[in-house]
Design an enzyme around this catalytic site. Structure first.
Site, PDB file in Angstrom:
ATOM      1  CE  LYS A  50      -3.332  -2.719   0.815  1.00 47.12           C
ATOM      2  NZ  LYS A  50      -4.556  -2.708  -0.879  1.00 47.12           N
TER       3      LYS A  50
ATOM      4  CG  HIS B 226      -6.926  -9.404  -6.179  1.00 41.88           C
ATOM      5  ND1 HIS B 226      -8.164  -9.299  -6.986  1.00 41.88           N
ATOM      6  CD2 HIS B 226      -6.672  -9.007  -5.710  1.00 41.88           C
ATOM      7  CE1 HIS B 226      -8.763  -7.915  -5.242  1.00 41.88           C
ATOM      8  NE2 HIS B 226      -7.630  -8.376  -4.855  1.00 41.88           N
TER       9      HIS B 226
END
Length: 488
Positions: free
Chosen positions: A180, A298
């Protein structure tokens, strides 16, 4: 269970093939006396007919439009084994507590499907039929895939057992973190995040779903810095580490190029997104199998069709398709995190990933027995809004064959990324030790974490910062036949 009973109305003989429009019930798509064969593919649809539409006719229409029917009688049916190839709706039940919705059980002959092709399977069962006007909504809730069909697929290229052997890590969940912010970092700073997280105690770091090759960081640059970080962290810790390098791209040629480069750099794992499509997923699975690579998926985009209770495709079905298609990891929910995840329904997803046989469990949303033959197991991934203070809940709900991914719960730590990773690793090791000692780690969880934090400042800080963080919202996709208990 209230079953709608209506005898077969199938028209037979020459009258069946008269020109004109005939109801789907009369064309043979409603057969309440039919007993499914062991080799049939069975679909359970949640059907919501338009007002005034007979639910059995609506269910028969789903069977017809997902197999051999069109809007009118066609004489070319007589050139086929029509009785065999027609899908057969054999049971319709009202959905408990959902007025106007019905569960329709539909059986398909195995010969209707190309062996080993998810694209062909989905073109039939979720093709045209979802836009059919007589229906307000339609959802594919579950499927029974016969062993004869399952064995035409290769399944996950690595599997849980071999992955653990390659990593030399047993008896506990694996730990990961998504880098992140997901967008905007330079390659050098991105690699620094990876190094700090892995050195601090994580097993994996991960690219997020939409980090591919953008102007601020091209894919080759990211791969180089990530693998430098992995190698340095391995040298520093003596553990095998990895980073999920996202090879998702515009074309298969680009994806193969990126995957080959990841392999050349020594990566043990590559990553793809669900949005690349079923054929591309199977193609990348074949590549991973040939190149001894772990394949991480994902589930980007899945909620566009799994989230709504009455329309789309259940994630349990997506999980089954992905086990056939052949991925090693799949994001499957957290129960306690920020993303949609009813506890019992999520348990059903995890069972589909990890078990050799799934018995019918209505409380988990599983409507059929499912035998997975010799296909490898998938490792489910829990990601999205989880932190060290939830460790006892995560292990209780998800077990040990799971990757726990603490993105913000690592990188958002007040003492830094490495401290965040250490906090998660210490919390996990403390909880696994308590479990192995036979303690009631669920009820004692907060005390176990507090005791571990007394000698681990990073964990103490993590527990303080995120102590009040919860995501307690009503799930939109819960089992229909039981009430889900509250998460402790």
């Amino acid at each position: 269970m209230n079953v709608l009973n209506e005898k077969s109305l199938t028209v037979r003989g020459k009258d069946r093939y008269k020109s004109g429009v005939m109801s789907y019930k009369k064309m043979g798509y409603w057969e309440p006396d039919y007993t499914p064969k062991d080799t049939d593919i069975i679909c359970l649809f949640r059907v919501t007919p338009q007002d005034g539409v007979d639910p059995i006719e609506a269910a028969a229409a789903v069977a017809g439009e997902s197999s051999t029917a069109t809007w009118t009688v066609v004489w070319t049916d007589r050139l086929t084994a029509a009785e065999k190839y027609r899908a057969k709706c054999y049971r319709v039940d009202p959905v408990p507590g959902a007025e106007g919705q019905y569960f329709a059980y539909i059986a398909y002959d195995l010969d209707l499907f190309e062996p080993g092709s998810i694209s062909n399977l989905t073109a039939s069962v979720i093709g045209n039929v979802f836009g059919f006007k007589p229906l307000k909504a339609l959802r594919l809730e579950d499927m029974r895939l016969p062993v004869a069909y399952v064995k035409t697929f290769k399944g996950p290229p690595t599997g849980i057992v071999v992955e653990r052997e390659r990593l030399d890590k047993f008896g506990r969940p694996l730990l990961g973190a998504t880098v992140k912010p997901k967008l905007g970092l330079s390659g050098r700073n991105y690699g620094r995040v990876v190094y700090e997280a892995l050195k601090g105690g994580l097993d994996f770091t991960k690219d997020d779903e939409n980090i591919n090759s953008q102007p601020f960081m091209h894919w080759r640059e990211r791969f180089l810095y990530c693998m430098e970080a992995v190698n340095r962290a391995q040298a520093a810790t003596g553990e095998i580490k990895g980073s999920y390098l996202n090879v998702t791209a515009a074309t298969m040629e680009d994806m193969y190029e990126r995957a080959e480069f990841a392999k050349e750099l020594g990566s043990v794992v590559v990553m793809i997104d669900l949005v690349i499509g079923y054929t591309a997923i199977q193609s990348m699975s074949n590549w991973a199998r040939k190149n001894d690579m772990i394949l991480h998926l994902h589930r980007a985009g899945h909620s566009t069709y799994t989230r709504q209770r009455n329309h789309g495709v259940s994630f349990r079905v997506i999980s089954k398709w992905m086990r056939l298609a052949g991925v090693d990891h799949i994001h499957a929910g957290t129960v306690v995190g920020k993303l949609e995840g009813d506890p019992l329904t999520t348990r059903g997803y995890y069972d589909i990933c990890r078990e050799e046989h799934n018995p019918m469990q209505l409380e988990h949303g599983i409507f059929f027995d499912q035998n997975w033959a010799s296909l490898n197991k998938m490792m489910p991934v829990a990601s999205g809004g989880i932190h060290a203070g939830q460790m006892h809940q995560l292990i209780q709900h998800l077990g040990e064959d799971v990757v726990l991914q603490f993105g913000g719960g690592t990188i958002g730590h007040p003492m830094g990324i490495q401290a965040g990773a250490t906090a998660n690793r210490v919390a996990l090791e403390a909880m696994i030790l308590a479990r192995n000692e036979g303690r009631d780690y669920v009820s004692e969880g907060p005390d176990i974490l507090a005791k571990a934090a007394a000698s681990c400042t990073p964990l103490k800080q993590a527990l303080e910062v995120w102590k009040d963080v919860t995501f307690n919202y009503q799930s939109t996709d819960a089992p229909d036949y039981v009430t889900t208990p509250a998460v402790a």
